[in-house]
Design a protein around this motif. Structure first.
Motif, PDB file in Angstrom:
ATOM      1  N   PRO A   1      18.467  44.947  47.966  1.00 18.76           N
ATOM      2  CA  PRO A   1      19.105  43.949  46.965  1.00 18.76           C
ATOM      3  C   PRO A   1      19.488  44.303  45.524  1.00 18.76           C
ATOM      4  N   ALA A   2      18.692  45.462  45.134  1.00 23.88           N
ATOM      5  CA  ALA A   2      18.954  46.178  43.644  1.00 23.88           C
ATOM      6  C   ALA A   2      20.200  47.043  43.629  1.00 23.88           C
ATOM      7  N   MET A   3      20.516  47.501  44.988  1.00 28.88           N
ATOM      8  CA  MET A   3      21.728  48.455  45.092  1.00 28.88           C
ATOM      9  C   MET A   3      22.844  48.244  44.001  1.00 28.88           C
ATOM     10  N   ASP A   4      23.354  49.339  43.507  1.00 27.45           N
ATOM     11  CA  ASP A   4      24.656  48.751  42.526  1.00 27.45           C
ATOM     12  C   ASP A   4      25.680  48.423  43.572  1.00 27.45           C
ATOM     13  N   ARG A   5      26.214  47.247  43.073  1.00 30.49           N
ATOM     14  CA  ARG A   5      27.253  46.746  43.852  1.00 30.49           C
ATOM     15  C   ARG A   5      28.546  46.261  42.845  1.00 30.49           C
ATOM     16  N   PRO A   6      29.440  47.391  42.779  1.00 29.54           N
ATOM     17  CA  PRO A   6      30.700  46.951  41.702  1.00 29.54           C
ATOM     18  C   PRO A   6      31.413  46.163  42.233  1.00 29.54           C
ATOM     19  N   PHE A   7      31.491  45.582  43.281  1.00 30.81           N
ATOM     20  CA  PHE A   7      32.464  44.572  44.043  1.00 30.81           C
ATOM     21  C   PHE A   7      31.471  43.902  44.715  1.00 30.81           C
ATOM     22  N   ARG A   8      31.421  42.652  44.777  1.00 29.15           N
ATOM     23  CA  ARG A   8      30.492  42.083  45.754  1.00 29.15           C
ATOM     24  C   ARG A   8      31.394  40.986  46.568  1.00 29.15           C
ATOM     25  N   ALA A   9      31.220  40.909  47.920  1.00 31.32           N
ATOM     26  CA  ALA A   9      32.069  40.090  48.851  1.00 31.32           C
ATOM     27  C   ALA A   9      32.122  38.625  48.188  1.00 31.32           C
ATOM     28  N   PRO A  10      33.298  38.210  48.089  1.00 29.26           N
ATOM     29  CA  PRO A  10      33.299  36.580  47.856  1.00 29.26           C
ATOM     30  C   PRO A  10      32.848  35.668  48.814  1.00 29.26           C
ATOM     31  N   LEU A  11      32.326  34.453  48.412  1.00 27.65           N
ATOM     32  CA  LEU A  11      31.847  33.573  49.310  1.00 27.65           C
ATOM     33  C   LEU A  11      30.810  34.118  50.428  1.00 27.65           C
ATOM     34  N   TYR A  12      30.003  34.977  49.871  1.00 25.56           N
ATOM     35  CA  TYR A  12      28.986  35.645  50.828  1.00 25.56           C
ATOM     36  C   TYR A  12      27.955  34.245  51.225  1.00 25.56           C
ATOM     37  N   PRO A  13      27.478  34.122  52.354  1.00 21.23           N
ATOM     38  CA  PRO A  13      27.732  34.943  53.601  1.00 21.23           C
ATOM     39  C   PRO A  13      28.950  34.579  54.640  1.00 21.23           C
ATOM     40  N   PHE A  14      29.624  33.594  53.774  1.00 16.00           N
ATOM     41  CA  PHE A  14      30.625  33.085  54.823  1.00 16.00           C
ATOM     42  C   PHE A  14      31.615  33.931  55.356  1.00 16.00           C
ATOM     43  N   PHE A  15      32.188  34.852  54.301  1.00 24.29           N
ATOM     44  CA  PHE A  15      33.460  35.899  54.550  1.00 24.29           C
ATOM     45  C   PHE A  15      32.915  36.814  55.403  1.00 24.29           C
ATOM     46  N   PRO A  16      31.779  37.579  55.136  1.00 26.68           N
ATOM     47  CA  PRO A  16      31.270  38.715  56.183  1.00 26.68           C
ATOM     48  C   PRO A  16      30.735  37.970  57.490  1.00 26.68           C
ATOM     49  N   ALA A  17      30.313  36.983  57.424  1.00 21.56           N
ATOM     50  CA  ALA A  17      30.015  36.157  58.686  1.00 21.56           C
ATOM     51  C   ALA A  17      31.328  35.815  59.953  1.00 21.56           C
ATOM     52  N   PHE A  18      32.167  35.246  58.895  1.00 20.98           N
ATOM     53  CA  PHE A  18      33.360  35.056  59.821  1.00 20.98           C
ATOM     54  C   PHE A  18      33.966  36.447  60.513  1.00 20.98           C
ATOM     55  N   ALA A  19      34.079  37.135  59.628  1.00 16.63           N
ATOM     56  CA  ALA A  19      34.662  38.754  59.999  1.00 16.63           C
ATOM     57  C   ALA A  19      33.680  39.096  61.042  1.00 16.63           C
ATOM     58  N   LEU A  20      32.575  38.844  61.078  1.00 28.51           N
ATOM     59  CA  LEU A  20      31.433  39.445  61.938  1.00 28.51           C
ATOM     60  C   LEU A  20      31.837  38.707  63.374  1.00 28.51           C
ATOM     61  N   VAL A  21      31.807  37.404  63.267  1.00 32.35           N
ATOM     62  CA  VAL A  21      31.949  36.609  64.334  1.00 32.35           C
ATOM     63  C   VAL A  21      33.385  36.760  65.064  1.00 32.35           C
ATOM     64  N   ALA A  22      34.156  36.899  64.379  1.00 33.69           N
ATOM     65  CA  ALA A  22      35.641  36.849  64.815  1.00 33.69           C
ATOM     66  C   ALA A  22      35.907  38.528  65.640  1.00 33.69           C
ATOM     67  N   ALA A  23      35.120  39.426  64.975  1.00 36.72           N
ATOM     68  CA  ALA A  23      35.195  40.623  65.572  1.00 36.72           C
ATOM     69  C   ALA A  23      34.360  40.786  67.030  1.00 36.72           C
ATOM     70  N   LEU A  24      33.290  39.877  66.896  1.00 35.58           N
ATOM     71  CA  LEU A  24      32.543  39.725  68.344  1.00 35.58           C
ATOM     72  C   LEU A  24      33.484  39.036  69.264  1.00 35.58           C
ATOM     73  N   VAL A  25      34.023  38.002  68.969  1.00 33.78           N
ATOM     74  CA  VAL A  25      35.013  37.342  69.991  1.00 33.78           C
ATOM     75  C   VAL A  25      35.979  38.374  70.321  1.00 33.78           C
ATOM     76  N   CYS A  26      36.865  38.937  69.416  1.00 34.03           N
ATOM     77  CA  CYS A  26      37.712  40.068  69.998  1.00 34.03           C
ATOM     78  C   CYS A  26      37.215  41.212  70.961  1.00 34.03           C
ATOM     79  N   LEU A  27      35.913  41.404  70.518  1.00 31.80           N
ATOM     80  CA  LEU A  27      35.321  42.489  71.708  1.00 31.80           C
ATOM     81  C   LEU A  27      35.268  42.039  72.790  1.00 31.80           C
ATOM     82  N   GLY A  28      34.595  40.552  72.831  1.00 28.16           N
ATOM     83  CA  GLY A  28      34.286  40.010  73.943  1.00 28.16           C
ATOM     84  C   GLY A  28      35.453  39.758  74.908  1.00 28.16           C
ATOM     85  N   THR A  29      36.816  39.128  74.397  1.00 27.21           N
ATOM     86  CA  THR A  29      38.007  39.203  75.195  1.00 27.21           C
ATOM     87  C   THR A  29      38.381  40.274  75.629  1.00 27.21           C
TER      88      THR A  29
END
Length: 478
Positions: free
Chosen positions: A408-436
């Motif tokens: 958690p203390a790692m230097d993060r010059p840019f932080r993902a907005p709306l975390y955890p929703f943005f990365p979660a959507f990207a992850l779930v969408a990628a899993l849907v794409c992979l499955g199909t």
């Protein structure tokens, strides 16, 4: 590394100085500005606006493919906002390989690196075939595959002798390619008709039905082709003058540029005439323009020649990308060490460039091996590249979540907005794409798994040659 001293190969254009690892380790020169990074981001992808995506019409129809493309665009937008956090936090030439290795150790690094390698090695032959198709329009006697091989030879040579001007070249041809796409939209707009676009727009039917979902899911790989490889900017992160500022701007501006162009190209091409004739070809834009201006119009010739700029931008950029990935993996002991050899005069990873070219040229001429499952050679190459990309996206988003938790203390010059929703959507969408994709492309998926398995066997057999590399790069916590 095995058979060599403990001294590691110098990186492309490196000087001994600041590096993402320990002081004194080889580091890439920080010379790229924001506009150059934006040019790389868009240039890597922009050939996807010229060809490849129209194969999605064959299964989904125009309207069904719009739905698929918007879903994929949302996935890429949330992914890029999230991926930028990793790129700015760990500016390493290995890109996803470095993020996954820091989060999950050497095995995670292998999976991300191998998937990225498949993506970047199999995308160029598809682009080269499109270059061949465009040239075939101007010179009917020129065999497209021979032209594709010629493109490899020319741009591998350019990458070997001219890496210093690569980013500037990318920016110039990318701007020309965008201009050409805008010209295409302007030329076909007088003949545009929504009746053309919506006719048979749901998997060949005029009305939506539950069966339309089948075609929409099957079209996912070709919607991904609209945006594939934008993440390649990560491999130039070590070379950015101010990665904390320039990379976020380049990524966000890049994805917005590509979404706007994708929607424009798709809509104007589909409304120009009978879109079904464009669904299984490598040059949909010139063929769409024929509906409006005719085969012998000067606009047609201009489109073909200027259209080559878009293909060249991506082709040249992805050769840069795959060479950096091969070089980075070889430098860390994940591939044979001789692939990390630097040309003594040009200071470029010439063996990495040539190795990826050999695989790509072999793919171009492997009709009987690659043309299976009822799809064309280009469609299967595109699908293979997309498999690599999707697996890499999944691993990268998983790495983001893990690093947020364990560091958690790692230097993060840019932080993902709306975390955890943005990365979660990207992850779930990628899993849907992979499955199909696995469901609709079982044979290609099987070949992809074989590639990963063979690579993993090599990974297990070469553990000792990586022991120094991980510590030297400082990617793992002590």
């Amino acid at each position: 590394m095995q058979g060599e001293s403990n001294a590691r190969p110098a990186a492309i254009g490196t000087t001994v100085g600041t590096s993402p690892g320990k002081p004194g380790a080889p580091a890439l020169n920080q010379t790229l500005g924001t506009w150059q990074l934006w040019g790389i981001a868009v240039g890597l992808v922009i050939s996807g606006e010229y060809f490849g995506w129209s194969y999605g019409w064959a299964s989904a129809g125009t309207l069904g493919f719009v739905v698929t493309a918007l879903f994929v665009a949302a996935m890429y937008t949330t992914f890029i906002f999230s991926f930028t956090e990793l790129t700015t936090s760990i500016p390493h030439a290995g890109g996803p390989f470095a993020y996954a290795r820091r989060a999950f150790g050497p095995t995670g690094g292998y999976l991300a690196g191998a998937a990225t390698l498949v993506e970047f090695v199999f995308a160029p032959p598809a682009i080269a075939l499109a270059i061949g198709a465009y040239l075939h329009l101007q010179f009917p006697g020129l065999e497209p595959k021979h032209a594709a091989m010629g493109a490899y030879l020319v741009f591998m040579a350019l990458n070997i002798v001219g890496v210093q001007i690569a980013a500037t070249f990318e920016l110039i041809v990318t701007l020309l390619a965008i201009f050409e796409l805008l010209v295409f939209m302007g030329v076909v707009s007088p003949g545009f008709a929504w009746t053309h676009f919506v006719k048979g727009g749901w998997s060949g039917n005029d009305h939506f039905s539950l069966g339309s979902f089948h075609g929409m899911f099957a079209a996912i790989p070709f919607a991904i082709w609209f945006f594939l490889a934008i993440e390649g900017v990560a491999m130039a992160a070590e070379e950015a003058k101010n990665p904390r500022r320039s990379i976020p701007i380049a990524y966000v501006a890049g994805i917005l540029t590509l979404v706007a162009l994708a929607v424009g190209v798709m809509v104007f091409a589909g409304g120009a005439g009978d879109w079904t004739t464009l669904a299984n070809i490598n040059d949909p834009l010139p063929q769409a323009m024929k509906f409006i201006v005719g085969e012998h119009s000067g606009w047609m010739h201009m489109l073909v020649w200027l259209g080559l700029f878009g293909l060249v931008a991506s082709f040249h950029g992805i050769i840069l990308g795959y060479s950096r990935q091969i070089f980075a993996l070889a430098r860390e002991g994940y591939l044979p060490a001789w692939l990390a050899k630097i040309h003594p005069r040009f200071k470029t990873p010439y063996r990495a460039i040539l190795a990826g070219g050999v695989v790509g040229i072999a793919a171009i001429y492997s009709d009987e091996l690659i043309q299976f499952g009822g799809q064309t050679l280009t469609a299967n190459i595109v699908t293979m590249s997309v498999f690599g990309a999707i697996v890499m996206y999944i691993v990268s988003m998983a790495a983001l979540f893990r690093l947020r938790r364990v560091q958690p203390a790692m230097d993060r010059p840019f932080r993902a907005p709306l975390y955890p929703f943005f990365p979660a959507f990207a992850l779930v969408a990628a899993l849907v794409c992979l499955g199909t994709m696995v469901y609709f492309n079982a044979l290609v998926a099987g070949v992809f798994v074989v590639f990963l398995a063979l690579g993993y066997a090599y990974f297990l057999a070469t553990r000792t040659q990586r022991e120094g590399g991980v510590a030297a790069e400082g990617l793992l916590e002590e």
